[in-house]
Scaffold this motif. Structure first.
Motif, PDB file in Angstrom:
ATOM      1  N   THR A 239      41.023  45.347  43.153  1.00  0.00           N
ATOM      2  CA  THR A 239      41.687  46.117  44.221  1.00  0.00           C
ATOM      3  C   THR A 239      40.718  47.133  44.807  1.00  0.00           C
ATOM      4  O   THR A 239      40.026  47.845  44.073  1.00  0.00           O
ATOM      5  CB  THR A 239      42.913  46.862  43.631  1.00  0.00           C
ATOM      6  N   ASP A 240      40.627  47.163  46.147  1.00  0.00           N
ATOM      7  CA  ASP A 240      39.753  48.120  46.817  1.00  0.00           C
ATOM      8  C   ASP A 240      40.394  48.460  48.161  1.00  0.00           C
ATOM      9  O   ASP A 240      40.305  47.681  49.121  1.00  0.00           O
ATOM     10  CB  ASP A 240      38.351  47.508  46.995  1.00  0.00           C
ATOM     11  N   GLU A 241      41.046  49.619  48.187  1.00  0.00           N
ATOM     12  CA  GLU A 241      41.797  50.019  49.388  1.00  0.00           C
ATOM     13  C   GLU A 241      40.865  50.299  50.567  1.00  0.00           C
ATOM     14  O   GLU A 241      41.305  50.324  51.706  1.00  0.00           O
ATOM     15  CB  GLU A 241      42.675  51.260  49.097  1.00  0.00           C
ATOM     16  N   THR A 242      39.566  50.506  50.301  1.00  0.00           N
ATOM     17  CA  THR A 242      38.645  50.800  51.407  1.00  0.00           C
ATOM     18  C   THR A 242      38.308  49.528  52.188  1.00  0.00           C
ATOM     19  O   THR A 242      37.718  49.582  53.254  1.00  0.00           O
ATOM     20  CB  THR A 242      37.326  51.442  50.899  1.00  0.00           C
ATOM     21  N   ARG A 243      38.639  48.355  51.610  1.00  0.00           N
ATOM     22  CA  ARG A 243      38.367  47.085  52.314  1.00  0.00           C
ATOM     23  C   ARG A 243      39.605  46.661  53.091  1.00  0.00           C
ATOM     24  O   ARG A 243      40.729  46.863  52.619  1.00  0.00           O
ATOM     25  CB  ARG A 243      38.020  45.957  51.313  1.00  0.00           C
ATOM     26  N   LYS A 244      39.343  46.019  54.220  1.00  0.00           N
ATOM     27  CA  LYS A 244      40.436  45.578  55.089  1.00  0.00           C
ATOM     28  C   LYS A 244      41.395  44.642  54.336  1.00  0.00           C
ATOM     29  O   LYS A 244      42.618  44.744  54.446  1.00  0.00           O
ATOM     30  CB  LYS A 244      39.819  44.845  56.284  1.00  0.00           C
ATOM     31  N   ARG A 245      40.803  43.742  53.527  1.00  0.00           N
ATOM     32  CA  ARG A 245      41.658  42.768  52.833  1.00  0.00           C
ATOM     33  C   ARG A 245      42.260  43.332  51.541  1.00  0.00           C
ATOM     34  O   ARG A 245      43.015  42.639  50.856  1.00  0.00           O
ATOM     35  CB  ARG A 245      40.877  41.476  52.565  1.00  0.00           C
ATOM     36  N   GLY A 246      41.908  44.595  51.190  1.00  0.00           N
ATOM     37  CA  GLY A 246      42.523  45.264  50.050  1.00  0.00           C
ATOM     38  C   GLY A 246      41.875  44.952  48.706  1.00  0.00           C
ATOM     39  O   GLY A 246      42.337  45.433  47.674  1.00  0.00           O
ATOM     40  N   TYR A 247      40.833  44.152  48.698  1.00  0.00           N
ATOM     41  CA  TYR A 247      40.141  43.866  47.433  1.00  0.00           C
ATOM     42  C   TYR A 247      38.673  43.571  47.725  1.00  0.00           C
ATOM     43  O   TYR A 247      38.274  43.349  48.868  1.00  0.00           O
ATOM     44  CB  TYR A 247      40.781  42.663  46.710  1.00  0.00           C
ATOM     45  N   ARG A 248      37.879  43.623  46.636  1.00  0.00           N
ATOM     46  CA  ARG A 248      36.491  43.162  46.745  1.00  0.00           C
ATOM     47  C   ARG A 248      36.231  42.198  45.594  1.00  0.00           C
ATOM     48  O   ARG A 248      37.009  42.161  44.623  1.00  0.00           O
ATOM     49  CB  ARG A 248      35.518  44.342  46.708  1.00  0.00           C
TER      50      ARG A 248
END
Ligand code: NAP
Length: 296
Positions: A239-248
């Protein structure tokens, strides 16, 4: 000094150029290598893997025969598609994208593939041949890992390799390959899994650590020795809220701290991933070359 990053994209690109050259030579001699691809259902990850494989085939000058079947296809109809590809002279490799829907017995499908076209190397005949040291199709991800090591100039023979993960598609075959009495083997191999007590006590002794557990941070910097080689097979969505798709995407190793301590590291993405499709093309080319030689 930070570790050298093993650039899987670059190594894969060089290999794909070699494959394309040889594919064009075979095509000119009337033996264009061909891959039959079978995808069942609409799983987005499987669809994107299959599209990437088809695109790679086209770029490498291989013929591809694509078969997309509905999720409710019967086992008998799926086997009929495999048998048609078995009988097709234009096809040298067959890839059935896994996983298959629950109502289909995966083992029965793998057994239906002609072992001489089993470019994924999952048929028990190829698994057995690889283990006893006979010529066989080698599963693509483990084969890609060996190529990354060899093409990065890393010494395998005499090294202590610790593999974390014992799946049939990665951990077990990569351990078997590196332990073979072979120019790209001859390592001393330890295989760790969830039943291993204190994995770090083994990985700290390793010259090369290969992690294929499917869990982020399975290997942390305190678990390796200074100067170890680290190959990260894992692909995890974090999970990565800084990415548009919400994950990396992340691998199985704690990348930044390990980079400071290891001598070589594979990144995720861009390490092992690009090699898997490359080795599928390589195996298909090998199959076409063997068929051409048998017809010569
Ligand atoms: P898998 O079938 O789930 O097997 C995972 C293995 O790791 C199992 O043997 C499991 O042990 C072991 N394991 C899990 N957690 C562990 C832990 N905390 N400590 C020690 N061992 C642990 O997975 P797989 O198919 O081998 O794939 C592994 C990873 O590689 C996944 O992230 C997958 O997405 C990735 N992958 C990448 C590529 C590529 O082309 N880059 C190709 C294939 C797979 P047990 O046997 O005891 O359960």
């Amino acid at each position: 000094m930070p570790a050298q990053i093993i650039d899987g994209k670059q190594i894969a690109k060089a290999m794909r150029e070699e494959i394309r050259e040889e594919a064009l030579r075979l095509t000119a001699a009337g033996h264009q290598p061909g891959l039959g691809v079978v995808l069942v259902g609409e799983d987005p990850a499987s669809q994107s893997y299959v599209s990437a494989k088809e695109k790679a085939c086209e770029e490498a000058g291989l013929y591809s025969d694509d078969n997309r079947l509905p999720a409710d296809v019967s086992e008998a109809d799926l086997i009929a598609v495999v048998e048609r590809l078995n009988a097709d002279e234009r096809i040298h490799g067959i890839l059935v994208q896994l996983p298959l829907p629950a109502h289909i017995n995966e083992g029965r499908i793998l057994l239906a593939i002609d072992p001489d076209k089993d470019v994924d190397g999952f048929h028990p005949m190829n698994v057995g041949k690889m283990l006893i040291g006979e010529k066989a199709f080698i599963p693509c991800t483990p084969h890609g890992v060996v190529q990354l090591l060899v093409r990065s100039g890393i010494t395998i023979a005499g090294s202590h390799v610790v593999v974390v993960g014992r799946s049939n598609i990665v951990g077990k075959p990569v351990a078997a390959l590196l332990a073979r009495k072979h120019e790209h083997g001859n390592a001393t191999v330890t295989l760790c899994h969830t039943g291993t007590k204190d994995i770090g006590s083994f990985t700290r002794q390793a010259d090369i650590v290969i992690v294929a557990a499917g869990r982020p941070n399975t290997l942390t910097a305190d678990m390796i020795r200074e100067g170890a080689v680290v190959i990260d097979v894992g692909v995890n969505r974090v999970t990565d809220e800084t990415r548009k798709r919400g994950y990396r995407l992340a691998g199985d190793v704690d990348y930044e701290p390990i980079l400071e301590k290891a001598s070589f590291v594979t990144p995720v993405p861009g390490g092992v991933g690009p090699m898997t499709i490359t080795m599928l093309l390589f195996n298909t080319l090998e199959s076409a070359r063997m068929r051409a030689e048998s017809h010569a």
